[in-house]
Design a protein around this motif. Structure first.
Motif, short mmCIF file in Angstrom:
data_model
loop_
_atom_site.label_atom_id
_atom_site.label_comp_id
_atom_site.label_asym_id
_atom_site.label_seq_id
_atom_site.Cartn_x
_atom_site.Cartn_y
_atom_site.Cartn_z
N GLU A 6 78.09 54.91 -0.47
CA GLU A 6 78.01 55.13 0.98
C GLU A 6 79.40 55.31 1.58
N LEU A 7 80.34 54.49 1.17
CA LEU A 7 81.71 54.62 1.69
C LEU A 7 82.35 55.93 1.27
N LEU A 8 82.11 56.35 0.05
CA LEU A 8 82.64 57.64 -0.40
C LEU A 8 82.02 58.80 0.38
N ARG A 9 80.75 58.70 0.69
CA ARG A 9 80.09 59.73 1.50
C ARG A 9 80.72 59.79 2.89
N ARG A 10 80.95 58.64 3.48
CA ARG A 10 81.58 58.60 4.80
C ARG A 10 82.98 59.19 4.76
N ASN A 11 83.74 58.88 3.72
CA ASN A 11 85.09 59.41 3.58
C ASN A 11 85.06 60.93 3.50
N TYR A 12 84.14 61.46 2.73
CA TYR A 12 84.01 62.91 2.59
C TYR A 12 83.68 63.55 3.94
N GLU A 13 82.76 62.95 4.67
CA GLU A 13 82.37 63.48 5.98
C GLU A 13 83.50 63.38 7.00
N LEU A 14 84.29 62.32 6.90
CA LEU A 14 85.39 62.12 7.83
C LEU A 14 86.46 63.19 7.66
N GLY A 15 86.75 63.51 6.41
CA GLY A 15 87.80 64.50 6.17
C GLY A 15 89.16 63.93 6.50
N ASN A 16 90.07 64.77 6.88
CA ASN A 16 91.44 64.37 7.17
C ASN A 16 91.67 64.35 8.67
N VAL A 17 90.92 63.51 9.38
CA VAL A 17 91.03 63.49 10.83
C VAL A 17 91.64 62.20 11.37
N VAL A 18 92.14 61.33 10.48
CA VAL A 18 92.70 60.07 10.93
C VAL A 18 94.08 60.33 11.52
N PRO A 19 94.29 59.96 12.80
CA PRO A 19 95.57 60.23 13.44
C PRO A 19 96.68 59.34 12.92
N GLY A 20 97.89 59.86 12.95
CA GLY A 20 99.05 59.08 12.55
C GLY A 20 99.98 59.88 11.67
N ARG A 22 101.93 60.21 8.30
CA ARG A 22 101.84 59.76 6.91
C ARG A 22 103.08 60.17 6.10
N SER A 23 104.15 60.52 6.77
CA SER A 23 105.32 61.06 6.08
C SER A 23 106.17 60.01 5.38
N SER A 24 106.01 58.73 5.73
CA SER A 24 106.85 57.69 5.15
C SER A 24 106.03 56.43 4.87
N ALA A 25 106.42 55.69 3.85
CA ALA A 25 105.80 54.39 3.56
C ALA A 25 106.31 53.31 4.52
N LYS A 26 107.39 53.63 5.24
CA LYS A 26 107.95 52.67 6.20
C LYS A 26 107.17 52.75 7.51
N PRO A 27 106.57 51.63 7.94
CA PRO A 27 105.79 51.66 9.17
C PRO A 27 106.65 51.92 10.41
N GLY A 48 94.93 49.22 18.48
CA GLY A 48 95.10 50.65 18.75
C GLY A 48 96.06 51.31 17.77
N LEU A 49 96.05 50.83 16.54
CA LEU A 49 96.98 51.36 15.53
C LEU A 49 96.58 52.73 15.02
N LYS A 50 97.60 53.51 14.71
CA LYS A 50 97.42 54.77 14.00
C LYS A 50 97.98 54.59 12.59
N GLN A 51 97.58 55.45 11.68
CA GLN A 51 98.13 55.39 10.33
C GLN A 51 99.64 55.49 10.38
N GLY A 52 100.29 54.73 9.52
CA GLY A 52 101.74 54.79 9.42
C GLY A 52 102.49 53.89 10.37
N GLU A 53 101.80 53.13 11.21
CA GLU A 53 102.49 52.32 12.20
C GLU A 53 102.78 50.89 11.75
N ALA A 54 101.93 50.32 10.88
CA ALA A 54 102.09 48.91 10.51
C ALA A 54 101.60 48.67 9.09
N HIS A 55 102.17 47.67 8.46
CA HIS A 55 101.60 47.17 7.22
C HIS A 55 100.51 46.19 7.59
#
Length: 170
Positions: A6-20, A22-27, A48-55
């Protein structure tokens, strides 16, 4: 269908739409958040976090264990975080067990007694204070001036700050 399917299905449907970014591992906010694994704590939504903002580090109870010290040391020393936000919560499963009781249960079931601490507690604020103190007294974590702890109410969504023990003496 399994939960993983189910989680894999959701990931596939989501696609690459997560904001943030992703250019660096440093938050980008230079913050590490340590919280409980409880599924009611939706860390990205709460802050209200976006990807790449916090560990975001999670374990049972959100307590500072040796493994969390390891992760926080790497986060600060190699990935430039400078603040640590602890979030424990109401109605935690660790309030419903005792240290010896759970270890006894595991030993009875497996024949082995765990060497690790369960970190059970009765008062969540005391657990937050203990975790803050462990961070502040760790030789491995260089930046301890911006460590703050909170209790998240899983029913109302309220965040309540917990004062560190050493802050009272100041």
């Amino acid at each position: 269908m399994t939960a993983i399917d189910e989680l894999l299905r959701r990931n596939y449907e989501l696609g690459n739409v997560v904001p943030g970014d992703r250019s660096s591992a440093k938050p980008s906010l230079h913050v590490a958040i340590l919280t409980c694994m409880d599924s009611r704590i939706r860390v990205f939504e709460i802050f209200g976090l976006k990807q790449g903002e916090a560990h975001v580090l999670r374990n049972a109870g959100g307590v500072v264990t040796d493994d969390m010290i390891r992760s926080l040391a790497l986060s600060q020393r190699k990935l430039d975080t400078r603040e640590i936000l602890l979030v424990h919560h109401t109605n935690c499963g660790l309030e419903m067990v005792t240290e010896d009781g759970f270890k006894d249960e595991l030993e009875e079931d497996t024949g082995l007694r765990p060497t690790w601490s369960v970190e059970a507690f009765k008062v969540v604020e005391n657990s937050v204070r203990a975790s803050m103190a462990r961070i502040k007294h760790s030789a491995f974590i260089p930046y301890t001036d911006k460590v703050r702890g909170f209790v998240y109410d899983v029913h109302t969504g309220e965040l309540r700050e917990v004062e560190a023990l050493d802050a009272k003496a100041a």
